[in-house]
Design an enzyme around this catalytic site. Structure first.
Site, short mmCIF file in Angstrom:
data_model
loop_
_atom_site.label_atom_id
_atom_site.label_comp_id
_atom_site.label_asym_id
_atom_site.label_seq_id
_atom_site.Cartn_x
_atom_site.Cartn_y
_atom_site.Cartn_z
N GLU A 254 0.94 -1.14 0.01
CA GLU A 254 0.00 0.09 0.01
C GLU A 254 0.83 1.27 -0.02
OE1 GLU A 254 -2.79 1.15 -0.37
OE2 GLU A 254 -4.47 -0.20 -0.16
N THR A 255 0.38 2.22 -0.87
CA THR A 255 1.15 3.43 -0.92
C THR A 255 -0.01 4.59 -1.37
OG1 THR A 255 3.23 4.72 -1.68
CG2 THR A 255 1.60 3.27 -3.44
N ASP A 284 -1.82 -3.55 -2.60
CA ASP A 284 -2.31 -2.13 -2.83
C ASP A 284 -3.70 -2.14 -3.29
OD1 ASP A 284 -2.80 0.54 -3.70
OD2 ASP A 284 -0.86 0.99 -3.84
N ASP A 400 14.68 -2.00 -2.51
CA ASP A 400 14.85 -0.54 -2.86
C ASP A 400 16.10 0.01 -2.01
OD1 ASP A 400 14.33 2.05 -4.54
OD2 ASP A 400 13.50 2.54 -2.44
#
Length: 767
Positions: A254-255, A284, A400
């Site tokens: 989720e973002t 998400d 990342d």
């Protein structure tokens, strides 16, 4: 309506043994999160905070727009776990008969609990941040860090005011409860994720793509499914036909992206790539066709099964170096920060802070480091990875800015040290078994081996168990292709990259397949734009911009604006990657020369220009065929993806000639030739017999010059001749650029001359 004291006391004394905790309970030893009991008669709420002095869970019957139906205090145990158990019958009596939504409010040293506090008041407040870095504020409803789904984004089409989540003198008394995201209590399911592929990473071809961008512009997908997990599942056959063996999705945790479509022509604040995580466990919702509670999880698992059913791994990009809470609103103001979740529960546990504990320590450039050296913060990383792997079926992860996971200190400093057994990198390897070199069960762990500042550039510097994006491979090949005469690249440098970058990985006991070879990624030019653009153009109008940032030194070149040469350069770049030892990664759309008009940082472009367009012109169809055949050639020849570096001895102690380098004149290349940056042509022969390869030998020649070079072919083997598989030269463009197996063209034997056009790549096999 609230429970009476007697009912509450009974609930607080219930044990946790009757509860059916998530599938990662063996790793999530504290059973954090919200879980139904096995018979769904009760819910256990468990959350960590070492610094809170009072915590309450707020229960809601809807996601937004209404006050809580009740709130309950939690009690803390000796491990700093706060918990309360609430019966389903009590919730039903409160009017909660369907989905249970919840969030936490926390008090601590900088804002002690006061029974007279009411929502939106300053009662009890001392300061926004104290000398120990605490930032408690009970006016901010906090998301459970272990919530398995999240109700909505903090800012969305129905609520555009993000200031309600902020602390500081202007916003601290603003209550966020009505509109803040809530955790969703899931009942669990036994839905299949199919059979996980056990393929060795060395045998994979990775395809990096955004879930939404994969199908949003694909007319072959039903309109309702475009841009979703369901739509992505429908592309599994296409990727399988292309030859892809692992799909790597940009972040799916989720973002904040619900606002991307609020104003489709505005790029301000849009988050298309998804590198600002708000919930490390929740798929998400925006990527789900079924957005009802539980729908995103079910749909994600169905997508995973669709890929597994075709033998394709599912990898996901994860962001554990920073979170979506961001950093200070203003660099000179230490009081105003967002409080969505972690920061409001235990700021110094979840974030690395400056030595005075007042600000974020930042090696990410997007708000401050996640505290990856703290054991509790590491627990969340490991627990969420295990959940995505064990329960949701994911086969591996790309991390990342992964250098932040190698940090060896918490506050006031940053230092990467792969030898620190207590850093997050080594703990992940210990608790999530990496896949063996020759394949089997386990997870594939891939690092983006850099961050910002300090000793964070660590290509080749990660510990055993980790594969890495090889930025040096990318830069070396780009410079050789695009910077002739301005960048000094030697044949020896090229040979090192083609052969698996032993200089980077062998000293760690790692192998060539730990090098993730790539020419382009989501972050930068597309393959076409790398060879069509001299510089970035990120200021162009919608739908190709406006985007800020982006690398200025791209080692790109437009090939003097000659379209045929641009296509040839793209063929060469893709071919050199696929013919090199290591694990190749391509980016979605590169197989048909996707362009974003020279924008090299389209992180905010949720637009038709950034979505893949499968309506291909003739040149794109030709390149797609080239890509498909090139992948097939790589997969068919195990000599191109060795488990170890090209060296060694056989069972009789004889030195094996697995790989031999040649000058264009046919002589074996020596150190003088290798180290001279004035030489721009190189060839090599791989002995396929030592790899049980169907080709007894493979010969690759690369002409980096602009003019033709004559290559004298080496010995192909007793009774063998050389046959052409591929010549990327313009004269050969079309289906003959690379031929189907069995259609190879006879060339000749040892000593045969082959004139290779300028900037061309040749592949021959012996038979």
């Amino acid at each position: 309506m609230k429970l009476n004291k007697l009912s509450l006391t009974l609930l607080l004394t219930l044990g946790v043994g009757a509860f059916n905790f998530p599938a990662v309970a063996a790793i999530n030893t504290d059973n954090l999160g919200a879980s139904y009991s096995a018979d769904q008669s009760q819910i256990a709420f468990r959350v960590f905070s070492s610094r809170a002095t009072h915590l309450e869970v707020y229960i809601y019957s809807v996601a937004a727009g209404q006050d809580e139906v009740a709130h309950f205090p939690l009690t803390k145990d000796s491990n700093n776990i706060w918990s309360v158990n609430i019966s389903s019958s009590q919730l039903q009596a409160l009017g909660v008969t369907g989905t249970v939504y919840y969030g936490y409010r926390a008090w601590g040293p900088n804002w002690p609990y006061d029974a007279n506090w009411t929502k939106g008041s300053n009662v009890g407040f001392i300061q926004d941040v104290d000398s120990n870095g605490n930032r408690f504020n009970p006016n901010k409803l906090l998301l459970d860090p272990y919530a398995l789904e999240m109700s909505h984004d903090p800012v969305n089409a129905n609520w555009s005011d993000g200031t309600i989540y902020a602390s500081g003198p202007t916003y601290r008394a603003v209550d966020s409860g009505l509109n803040a995201p809530k955790g969703i209590v899931l009942t669990g399911d036994s839905q299949s994720i199919g059979v996980k592929p056990t393929r060795a990473l060395k045998d994979d071809v990775i395809y990096e793509v955004n879930v939404r961008g994969l199908t949003m512009n694909d007319s072959a997908i039903p309109a309702a499914d475009r841009g979703t997990y369901k739509g992505a599942a429908e592309k599994a056959d296409y990727l399988a036909s292309l030859g892809v063996t692992a799909v790597e999705f940009l972040p799916v945790q989720e973002t904040q992206n619900d606002t991307n479509d609020v104003d489709p022509t505005s790029t301000t604040g849009d988050n298309y790539w998804g590198y600002m995580t708000l919930d490390y466990f929740a798929p998400d919702r925006r990527y789900a066709a079924d957005k009802t509670p539980g729908g995103p999880t079910r749909e994600f698992k169905a997508m995973v099964k669709a890929y597994h059913d075709r033998g394709i791994k599912v990898l996901i990009d994860v962001v554990y170096n920073h979170t979506g809470e961001g950093g200070a609103w203003n660099a000179s103001d230490t009081s105003t920060y967002n409080l969505y979740s972690w920061r409001g529960l235990d700021n110094p546990t979840y974030y690395s802070l400056t030595s005075d504990m007042q600000s974020s320590w930042d090696n990410t450039g997007v708000g401050g480091n996640y505290n990856t050296h703290n054991v509790t913060a590491q627990n969340l990383i490991v627990d969420s990875l295990a959940y995505w792997s064990n329960t949701l079926g994911v086969d591996g992860f790309r991390f990342d800015l992964a250098s932040v996971l190698g940090n060896t200190c918490e506050h006031g400093c940053y230092n990467f040290d792969k030898m620190d057994s207590n850093n997050a990198l080594n703990r992940i390897v210990r608790e999530l078994t990496p896949r063996p070199a020759t394949g089997g069960s386990g997870v594939d762990l891939i690092a983006e081996p850099w961050a910002i500042g300090g000793n964070s550039y660590q290509v080749g510097g990660f510990p055993s168990g980790w594969s890495e994006w090889n930025g040096i491979f990318r830069d070396t090949i780009r410079k050789s292709q695009n910077k002739l005469g301005s960048e000094a690249i030697t044949p020896g440098q090229l040979a090192t990259r083609f052969a698996g970058s032993a200089d980077l990985y062998q000293d760690d006991g790692r192998k060539p397949w730990n090098s993730i070879n790539f020419m382009v990624a989501h972050d930068g030019f597309t393959l076409k734009d790398l060879y069509s653009c001299n510089s970035k153009n990120n200021s162009q109008p919608w739908p190709y911009g406006v985007s800020d940032g982006g690398e200025d030194n791209n080692n790109s070149w437009d090939q003097n604006s000659v379209a045929a040469d641009q296509r040839k350069a793209a063929r060469n770049g893709l071919a050199l990657m696929m013919l090199s030892a290591g694990t190749p990664m391509m980016t979605g759309g590169d197989e048909f020369l996707r362009s974003i008009n020279c924008n090299n940082n389209p992180y905010n472009l949720d637009s038709v220009a950034n979505w893949l367009n499968f309506s291909l012109n003739a040149d794109q169809q030709t390149f797609e065929l080239f890509t498909q055949r090139l992948i097939a050639f790589r997969k068919a020849h195990p000599a191109l993806h060795p488990v170890d570096f090209y060296s060694g001895v056989d069972n009789n102690g004889n030195v094996m000639e697995q790989l031999r380098w040649f000058e264009p004149n046919g002589s074996v290349a020596d150190s003088t030739y290798f180290n001279d940056s004035n030489n721009h042509a190189l060839a090599y022969r791989i002995d396929g017999t030592e790899f049980n390869d169907p080709a007894s030998s493979i010969y690759v020649a690369y002409n980096g010059w602009s003019d033709n070079v004559n290559f004298v072919l080496p010995w192909p083997g007793t009774g063998k001749s050389w046959y052409r598989v591929m010549d990327t030269s313009n004269w050969n463009e079309g289906g003959a650029n690379i031929v189907a197996p069995g259609s190879e063209t006879y060339i000749g034997g040892e000593g045969t001359n082959y004139g290779l056009n300028g900037r061309g790549v040749l592949v021959l096999i012996a038979k």
